[in-house]
Scaffold this motif. Structure first.
Motif, PDB file in Angstrom:
ATOM      1  N   HIS A 129       0.469   4.137   1.009  1.00  0.00           N
ATOM      2  CA  HIS A 129       0.251   4.786   2.215  1.00  0.00           C
ATOM      3  C   HIS A 129       0.621   3.886   3.633  1.00  0.00           C
ATOM      4  N   CYS A 130       0.539   2.731   3.551  1.00  0.00           N
ATOM      5  CA  CYS A 130       0.698   1.929   4.834  1.00  0.00           C
ATOM      6  C   CYS A 130       1.849   0.922   4.659  1.00  0.00           C
TER       7      CYS A 130
ATOM      8  N   CYS B 177       1.003  -1.017   0.045  1.00  0.00           N
ATOM      9  CA  CYS B 177       0.030   0.064   0.093  1.00  0.00           C
ATOM     10  C   CYS B 177       0.843   1.298   0.196  1.00  0.00           C
TER      11      CYS B 177
ATOM     12  N   HIS C 193      -7.998  -0.626   0.431  1.00  0.00           N
ATOM     13  CA  HIS C 193      -7.209  -1.039   1.673  1.00  0.00           C
ATOM     14  C   HIS C 193      -8.238  -0.922   2.694  1.00  0.00           C
TER      15      HIS C 193
ATOM     16  N   CYS D 130      -5.867   1.867   5.496  1.00  0.00           N
ATOM     17  CA  CYS D 130      -5.996   3.088   5.463  1.00  0.00           C
ATOM     18  C   CYS D 130      -7.457   3.569   4.733  1.00  0.00           C
TER      19      CYS D 130
HETATM   20 ZN   LIG Z   1      -3.193   1.418   3.189  1.00  0.00          ZN
END
Ligand SMILES: [Zn+2]
Ligand SMILES: Cc1cc2nc3c(=O)[nH]c(=O)nc-3n(C[C@H](O)[C@H](O)[C@H](O)COP(=O)(O)OP(=O)(O)OC[C@H]3O[C@@H](n4cnc5c(N)ncnc54)[C@H](O)[C@@H]3O)c2cc1C
Lengths: 418, 87
Positions: free
Chosen positions: B8-9, B6, B56, B60
């Protein structure tokens, strides 16, 4: 074809079993055929059988990239039933169920059809209302359906958790007593043997890699064993419809997904019927060898890998154990998966395509094994006459464009959001 | 199960994500009505790479585009979604 009989068995026992013949010829491809069926699964073999038997076509070939029975016909959980709510579906599957009831006689091959009852559990008032609706819809068309109380369910399956604080409390069930299971490999082998006896060429290790076209008509197929001409070609490849149709430039309302199942070690009889719950999508039955066969959800994302993710198996097991706590004592023997065509209304596609002489049979989702005889029968009609069989008419490919989808579970174009 | 990186994560278990649909099956609200049904319902469904929209869900909650091989599950690219991610 040597007919199988009790007498033949006794003769074999005395004579050292030396008289058995291969069940079908290992045919070499001819230059051309009247009809080519792509895919030697249950549906393809049944189609070839009915082409020869009902329509008198003998110049027919089934092309299979692997081996007979290696696809979904040998990977499913063998459930057979016709308890659908929507009329086109229950009419079609009921026609099939009637064929199942005589299939062993018809094919002279024991497909071990076992009508032990198909039990769909209801876990709430809402579930019971839906089941009653479904039962009524079936009964209106003369199909057996019976709504059962909690007590009646407990009598049939004493190992179900009937307590009030059960994880999935059981309020009742809808039973179709004529539903049950069949031996999946035997279905493929039985149809293969019977089709072969009528002159059909079953050609294994022969993958179709392209279509031969003459303008807008299909006139044959390219294969790993050379080009083969054909009057008509029928796609019948279960989970692989998408990319096979793509070779002809056709886009289908289908996405391929992996579906998994598992079986435990063999135990004495403990599950009598086929226990299903559509609310939690879990199903449990006991095979004739004693293993408890279980299945659950698909992966819910596109996949051609014939392996699934463990979380799905885990989910199916957790649900099964919640329904029947005694199952927690069993050891899992193996788990496997198959690639299935998920159609966008959950119903199959059988019929013509925009390309002349090219026909399609696919989109069976998780439920095509029970359809095998009906699918073969109606697809053979379509391939022989060029027009859809009346029972298959609603399952035409163009139903999506016409807005005439047949959506039993109401999942619309996103079956993964079921 | 496999890991999905991901943006973001970072890499997370695939079970945290939900598949939505392919990028080419997103209907253009401004497009011709006649093609909408075809876009919505049909898929290339290749036995290979395709561009897919995932979310996701248990992370997130962002929408992502995965370029993913349906046979090997290899992920060639992950992009955050935005108008520029769609064709
Ligand atoms: Zn994420
Ligand atoms: C785990 C699991 C559980 C299931 N449980 C049930 C159930 O309980 N009840 C039920 O009704 N249904 C069930 N199903 C669905 C059912 O098995 C299928 O819908 C049905 O068997 C599909 O038809 P088939 O038998 O012809 O397919 P298959 O046996 O898969 O036949 C298709 C054949 O086409 C061949 N092929 C593919 N591409 C090519 C090519 N290019 N050239 C030549 N050959 C090709 C394949 O090798 C394959 O042998 C289940 C499926 C799975 C995976």
């Amino acid at each position: 074809m040597n007919r199988y009989s009790a007498f033949g068995l006794i003769r074999g026992a005395i004579g050292g079993h030396k008289h058995w013949q291969p069940a079908w010829r290992d045919a070499e491809p001819r230059a051309s055929y009247d009809v080519i069926v792509i895919g030697g699964g249950g549906h393809g073999l049944a189609t070839a059988y009915y082409l020869a038997k009902v329509h008198g076509l003998r110049n027919v070939a089934v092309l299979e990239k692997g081996w007979i029975g290696g696809g979904n016909v040998g990977r499913n959980t063998t459930l057979v039933r016709s308890n659908y709510r929507l009329k086109p579906l229950h009419d079609f599957f009921e026609f099939g169920l009637k064929l199942w009831e005589h299939l062993s006689d018809e094919l002279n091959y024991n497909v071990m059809f076992s009508p032990r009852g198909s039990l769909v559990l209801g876990h709430s008032d809402a579930d019971m209302t839906v089941l009653a609706q479904r039962g009524d819809a079936m009964a209106c068309d003369g199909i057996d359906a019976e709504l059962l109380t909690r007590d009646q369910v407990a009598k049939i399956e004493p190992l179900l958790d009937m307590s009030r604080d059960a994880r999935f409390p059981i309020e009742g069930a809808l039973i179709q007593r004529r539903g049950g299971t069949a031996r999946h490999d035997a279905v493929a082998w039985g149809y293969a043997r019977a089709a072969d006896a009528l002159g059909v060429d079953i050609i294994q290790k022969c993958e179709v890699t392209g279509f031969v076209r003459d303008g807008d008509r299909v006139t044959g197929v390219e294969t790993t064993r050379g080009r083969i001409g054909a009057g008509r070609v029928g796609i019948c490849v279960a989970g692989h419809s998408g990319h096979v149709a793509d070779m002809a430039g056709l886009r289908l309302p289908i996405e391929s997904q992996t579906l998994q199942a598992l079986v435990t070690e063999g135990v004495k009889p403990m599950v009598r019927s086929v226990v299903q719950s559509h609310s939690i999508h879990c199903y449990i039955s006991q095979s004739d060898k004693g293993g408890i066969v279980m299945g659950g959800d698909p992966d819910n994302w596109p996949s051609y890998a014939r392996r699934g993710q463990p979380t799905i198996v885990e989910g199916a097991i957790a649900q099964a154990i919640a329904l029947m706590p005694a199952l927690s004592r069993l050891r899992m023997l193996r788990t496997w998966s198959g690639v299935t065509d998920m159609s966008f209304d959950g119903s199959p596609i059988i019929g013509t395509t925009p390309i002349a002489n090219l026909f399609l049979n696919g989109g069976w989702c998780y439920g095509g094994f029970k359809a095998t005889p009906a699918s073969g029968f109606t697809y053979a009609h379509t391939l022989a006459t060029g027009t859809p069989h009346p029972l298959a008419m609603p399952f035409a490919l163009d139903r999506f464009a016409r807005g005439a989808t047949i959506d039993e579970s109401g999942a619309g174009p996103l079956p993964n959001h079921r | 199960m496999y890991l999905i990186p991901c943006p973001h994560c970072g890499p997370r278990a695939q079970a945290e994500f939900t598949y939505e649909r392919t990028t080419d099956s997103v209907v253009d609200p401004a497009g011709p009505v006649g093609t909408a049904m075809g876009t919505l319902f049909t898929r290339a469904n290749p036995m290979g790479m395709d561009d897919e929209i995932w979310r996701h869900t248990y992370g997130c909650r962002a929408w992502l585009v995965l370029t993913r091989d349906r046979l090997t599950h290899a992920i060639a690219a992950v992009r955050t979604i935005g108008p520029e991610a769609l064709p």
